[in-house]
Design a protein around this motif. Structure first.
Motif, short mmCIF file in Angstrom:
data_model
loop_
_atom_site.label_atom_id
_atom_site.label_comp_id
_atom_site.label_asym_id
_atom_site.label_seq_id
_atom_site.Cartn_x
_atom_site.Cartn_y
_atom_site.Cartn_z
N THR B 421 -60.11 105.33 41.43
CA THR B 421 -58.71 104.45 41.26
C THR B 421 -57.53 105.41 40.65
N TYR B 422 -56.62 105.85 41.51
CA TYR B 422 -55.50 106.69 40.83
C TYR B 422 -54.72 105.94 39.88
N ALA B 423 -55.08 105.58 38.89
CA ALA B 423 -54.32 104.78 38.16
C ALA B 423 -53.15 105.69 37.44
N ASP B 424 -53.32 106.85 37.08
CA ASP B 424 -52.47 107.63 36.34
C ASP B 424 -51.34 108.53 37.21
N SER B 425 -51.64 108.19 38.76
CA SER B 425 -50.99 109.14 39.55
C SER B 425 -49.06 108.84 39.41
N PRO B 426 -48.76 109.93 39.68
CA PRO B 426 -47.27 109.69 39.75
C PRO B 426 -46.48 109.13 40.83
N VAL B 427 -47.44 108.75 41.87
CA VAL B 427 -46.91 108.00 43.05
C VAL B 427 -47.63 106.77 43.14
N VAL B 428 -48.17 106.22 42.24
CA VAL B 428 -48.67 104.83 42.19
C VAL B 428 -47.84 103.96 41.14
N LEU B 429 -47.48 102.73 41.47
CA LEU B 429 -46.74 101.96 40.58
C LEU B 429 -47.56 101.30 39.82
N PRO B 430 -46.89 100.88 38.57
CA PRO B 430 -47.71 99.94 37.32
C PRO B 430 -48.05 98.75 37.98
N ASP B 431 -49.05 97.91 37.54
CA ASP B 431 -49.53 96.96 38.04
C ASP B 431 -48.55 95.85 37.97
N ASP B 432 -48.64 94.63 38.51
CA ASP B 432 -47.42 93.59 38.54
C ASP B 432 -48.56 92.45 37.57
N PRO B 433 -48.34 92.13 36.31
CA PRO B 433 -49.00 91.32 35.61
C PRO B 433 -49.07 89.90 36.24
N GLY B 434 -48.23 89.60 37.02
CA GLY B 434 -48.46 88.42 37.82
C GLY B 434 -49.70 88.14 38.44
N PHE B 435 -50.55 89.24 38.88
CA PHE B 435 -51.70 89.05 39.46
C PHE B 435 -52.81 88.44 38.44
N ASP B 436 -53.64 87.48 38.98
CA ASP B 436 -54.56 87.36 38.09
C ASP B 436 -55.89 87.78 38.86
N GLY B 437 -56.23 88.97 38.71
CA GLY B 437 -57.34 89.92 39.09
C GLY B 437 -57.08 90.31 40.50
N GLY B 438 -58.21 90.80 41.10
CA GLY B 438 -57.71 91.35 42.31
C GLY B 438 -57.90 92.98 42.16
N PRO B 439 -57.72 93.97 43.32
CA PRO B 439 -57.57 94.99 43.39
C PRO B 439 -56.04 95.71 42.62
N VAL B 440 -56.46 96.58 41.77
CA VAL B 440 -55.23 97.24 41.05
C VAL B 440 -54.44 98.31 42.00
N PRO B 441 -53.20 98.46 41.67
CA PRO B 441 -52.64 99.93 42.45
C PRO B 441 -53.57 101.14 42.14
N GLY B 442 -53.51 102.26 43.01
CA GLY B 442 -54.37 103.26 42.83
C GLY B 442 -55.67 102.96 43.50
N ALA B 443 -56.34 101.82 43.73
CA ALA B 443 -57.52 101.50 44.16
C ALA B 443 -57.33 101.47 45.48
N VAL B 444 -58.75 101.79 46.33
CA VAL B 444 -58.75 101.74 47.64
C VAL B 444 -58.76 99.96 48.03
N LEU B 445 -57.79 99.85 48.95
CA LEU B 445 -57.75 98.26 49.41
C LEU B 445 -59.05 97.75 49.79
N PRO B 446 -59.55 96.87 49.38
CA PRO B 446 -61.06 96.52 49.92
C PRO B 446 -60.93 95.84 51.02
N ASP B 447 -62.09 95.96 51.79
CA ASP B 447 -61.97 95.57 53.20
C ASP B 447 -62.22 93.94 53.16
N ALA B 448 -61.79 93.20 53.94
CA ALA B 448 -62.15 91.91 54.29
C ALA B 448 -62.23 91.50 55.70
N ALA B 449 -63.12 90.52 56.00
CA ALA B 449 -63.24 89.90 57.33
C ALA B 449 -61.72 89.18 57.76
N LEU B 450 -61.29 89.51 58.77
CA LEU B 450 -60.00 89.07 58.89
C LEU B 450 -59.78 88.78 60.55
#
Ligand SMILES: Cc1cc2nc3c(=O)[nH]c(=O)nc-3n(C[C@H](O)[C@H](O)[C@H](O)COP(=O)(O)OP(=O)(O)OC[C@H]3O[C@@H](n4cnc5c(N)ncnc54)[C@H](O)[C@@H]3O)c2cc1C
Lengths: 59, 539
Positions: B421-450
């Motif tokens: 997870t690129y948590a400290d990257s200069p080109v990744v934005l800080p997380d929005d505290p409005g989310f209750d869990g889920g993948p954070v900025p810098g992480a790979v977007l998890p896959d999902a059946a769609l």
């Protein structure tokens, strides 16, 4: 734990340690430590006991 | 190495092609200037070329050898690497050939003490891991390269000099003919662990050498065991040592075993010695049929990396930038992620869609991933090859206890890693505290059946907006591609997405930003910060 309980544990440990080879003793004690740590379920407390047991080893 | 009487390319299962240096009319164009030159066509260099081509950027790929590498080498390809291969249009032959797996088993003195399964589910398009020999990896990447009009591959072409010039670099190339010099705006050095480019730039790897050295031997045999990684601790055939067994395609089995303390490398690599070690192990595994020795080599557990993966207009990727222990199975996988990372960033800068500052994020992001591997590798190295008597005692105690108490077996779990997870990257934005869990900025977007497929298949080559809000997608039309996910769907739940939530996903599948109640203005700001996009340019 009453003093008598502690004494019983002490004796059991001594007899168990006496009944094994020298090479088995450290492995046994390390297993026991892991087992008791898991049973205690409190990593902070276990690490406190590790620090406590280290004291005075070369007294 | 191969058995006596067989040449370096006499493989039991792989036919090596022989390539030639550019000749005839093709030589007229050799000295032209290229936007990007990639040095080294191992898996990492080839992937970098494919990633650049995916974004429309031409490159020249210079490779010293005349064929693919000598042996199976890196055999474990992780899920994220399969996503990367898919994104450059190369995944089909890998899926046909590779053996997917999820399970590992650890044994102590012949008795199983752990069975672990890596995370997998119907939401995942790919299995957590696949086994395939590195020659096939290179062959299949090469096939994708030969389909691309944007990549000019030059075999038998060795870079022997590299000098800074205004706005670029000048490379000296030796080939089977008279050699030449050429210029490039940028260079990606994917020239392997002994990287000549690294030496030419006066740079050195820094870090630790571990004691553990492993012989890796491939044998061909009909052996009835599923694709499950086996780790044998303290087996009868190698008391005090560790052995790993992996199944590969074409009835090839990889056997990695640790050299005994004080055993010389030269001695361990003698054919008779390798044969004896393999025979003893196979006896212990209960294999009675015939087997043939295919190839063997030695590998040591090092954790070495460059301080900075960028040197002016040169970017280091793969083994030229970092060497990691094999049991983390990250050497190749992290190299492919390096190539993808620098590939899309260079493409955006070359196209004028991003400022040059974007390139400064390559080293912190990818070096961070390497340091994370080091931390994990150090952990598994200590278990596989205890560095001191205390480590050895605790390891033995844990394995012994695991015979009766499964919880202790978890200490033997290699916990094969998920992408960094690129948590400290200069080109990744800080997380929005409005989310209750889920993948954070810098992480790979998890896959999902769609909708009968997978979310990952819908991500574009550029930035992608993943949102439940049709109005937001509409407002951003022309600025960024959008994927609409139905509110309440599995994908929305996985992302903890509300009706107005949005994820901004980068070309490499990592999350650049997420906003729980997003406006178009939020997304524009995120695009500008994460892609260093110029105002008004489509992402
Ligand atoms: C013996 C061995 C066993 C391994 N086993 C494992 C394993 O079990 N698991 C694992 O995960 N990893 C393993 N690895 C590591 C894995 O192979 C590497 O991580 C992976 O190959 C890195 O890819 P790369 O493209 O960065 O480098 P490489 O595959 O080394 O490719 C570099 C390329 O650059 C070329 N080159 C070098 N100098 C020049 C030059 N001056 N000009 C032009 N071209 C040049 C080389 O010819 C080579 O083709 C092993 C490596 C070795 C050597």
């Amino acid at each position: 734990m009453s003093p008598a309980d502690l004494e019983a544990v002490y004796e059991d440990l001594a007899e168990t340690l006496d009944a094994m080879t020298e090479a088995q003793r450290p492995v046994f004690l390390a297993k026991l430590a892991l087992l008791m740590a898991e049973a205690l379920g409190d990593a902070g407390a276990v690490r406190g006991y590790i620090a406590a047991a280290v004291q005075n080893l070369d007294a | 190495m191969r058995p006596a009487g067989r040449g370096e390319r006499d493989s039991l299962y792989f036919t090596y092609p022989t390539f030639e240096a550019p000749s005839g009319a093709a030589r007229a164009g050799l000295t032209g200037r290229a936007p990007v030159v990639i040095v080294g066509a191992g898996p990492v260099g080839m992937l970098a070329a494919l990633e650049l081509a995916r974004h429309g950027i031409a490159s020249v790929l210079l490779e010293a050898r005349d064929t693919f590498n000598d042996g199976s080498r890196a055999i474990c390809v992780a899920r994220q690497s399969f996503r990367i291969l898919e994104s450059v249009g190369a995944v089909a032959p890998f899926l046909d050939k590779a053996l997917g797996w999820t399970t590992g088993r650890s044994f102590y003195r012949g008795r199983q003490v752990l069975e672990f399964a890596m995370p997998d589910s119907a939401d995942e398009k790919y299995r957590p891991m696949y086994n395939i020999q590195q020659q096939f990896i290179e062959q299949y990447l090469w096939e994708a390269i030969s389909r691309s009009p944007l990549i000019e591959m030059r075999w038998c072409s060795r870079v022997t000099g590299i000098a800074d010039i205004t706005g670029g670099l000048r490379l000296t190339v030796e080939d089977t003919q008279e050699g030449y010099a050429m210029e490039a705006d940028w260079v990606i050095a994917a020239d392997g662990a002994r990287s000549p480019v690294r030496s030419l730039r006066g740079l050195r790897l820094a870090g630790q050498n571990f004691e553990g050295r492993y012989v890796i031997a491939d044998v061909q045999m009909r052996h009835d065991y599923p694709t499950i990684r086996r780790a044998l601790f303290d087996p009868d055939c190698r008391r005090g040592g560790t052995v790993l067994v992996h199944r590969q395609p074409d009835d090839i089995w990889r056997i990695d075993y640790q050299l005994a303390e004080g055993e010389s490398e030269a001695e361990a690599l003698r054919e008779e010695r390798v044969r004896a070690s393999v025979a003893a192990l196979l006896a212990e595994l209960g294999h009675e049929g015939p087997w043939e020795l295919e190839w063997w080599s030695v590998y040591s557990a090092n954790t070495l990396a460059l301080e900075d993966y960028r040197d002016g207009r040169v970017f280091f990727a793969g083994d030229s930038a970092h060497i990691v222990p094999i049991f983390g199975v990250r050497g190749l996988n992290n190299g492919l992620a390096d190539a993808q990372n620098i590939g899309w960033k260079l493409a955006r800068v070359l196209q004028g869609r991003a400022g040059a500052a974007l390139l400064d994020s390559y080293s912190p992001e990818r070096r961070g991933a390497t340091l994370d591997v080091f931390a994990n590798a150090t952990r598994s190295a200590r278990f596989m090859t205890p560095p001191g008597p205390g480590w050895a005692l605790m390891r033995d105690a844990a394995l012994n206890l695991a015979l009766s108490h499964p919880f202790a077996g978890e200490l033997a779990n290699p916990r094969q890693m998920t992408p960094y997870t690129y948590a400290d990257s200069p080109v990744v934005l800080p997380d929005d505290p409005g989310f209750d869990g889920g993948p954070v900025p810098g992480a790979v977007l998890p896959d999902a059946a769609l909708e009968g497929g997978f979310l990952s298949e819908r991500l574009g080559p550029g930035f992608t907006l993943v949102t439940c809000a049709p109005a937001l997608a509409e407002a951003m039309a022309g600025e960024v591609e959008a994927v609409l996910i139905p509110p309440g769907s599995g994908a929305a739940l996985l992302l903890r997405a509300g009706p107005r939530s949005a994820y901004l996903v980068r070309p490499d599948g990592h999350i650049a930003a997420r906003v729980h109640d997003a406006t178009a203005e939020d997304i524009r700001t995120a695009l500008a910060l994460s892609g260093c996009a110029r105002q008004g340019e489509p992402a």
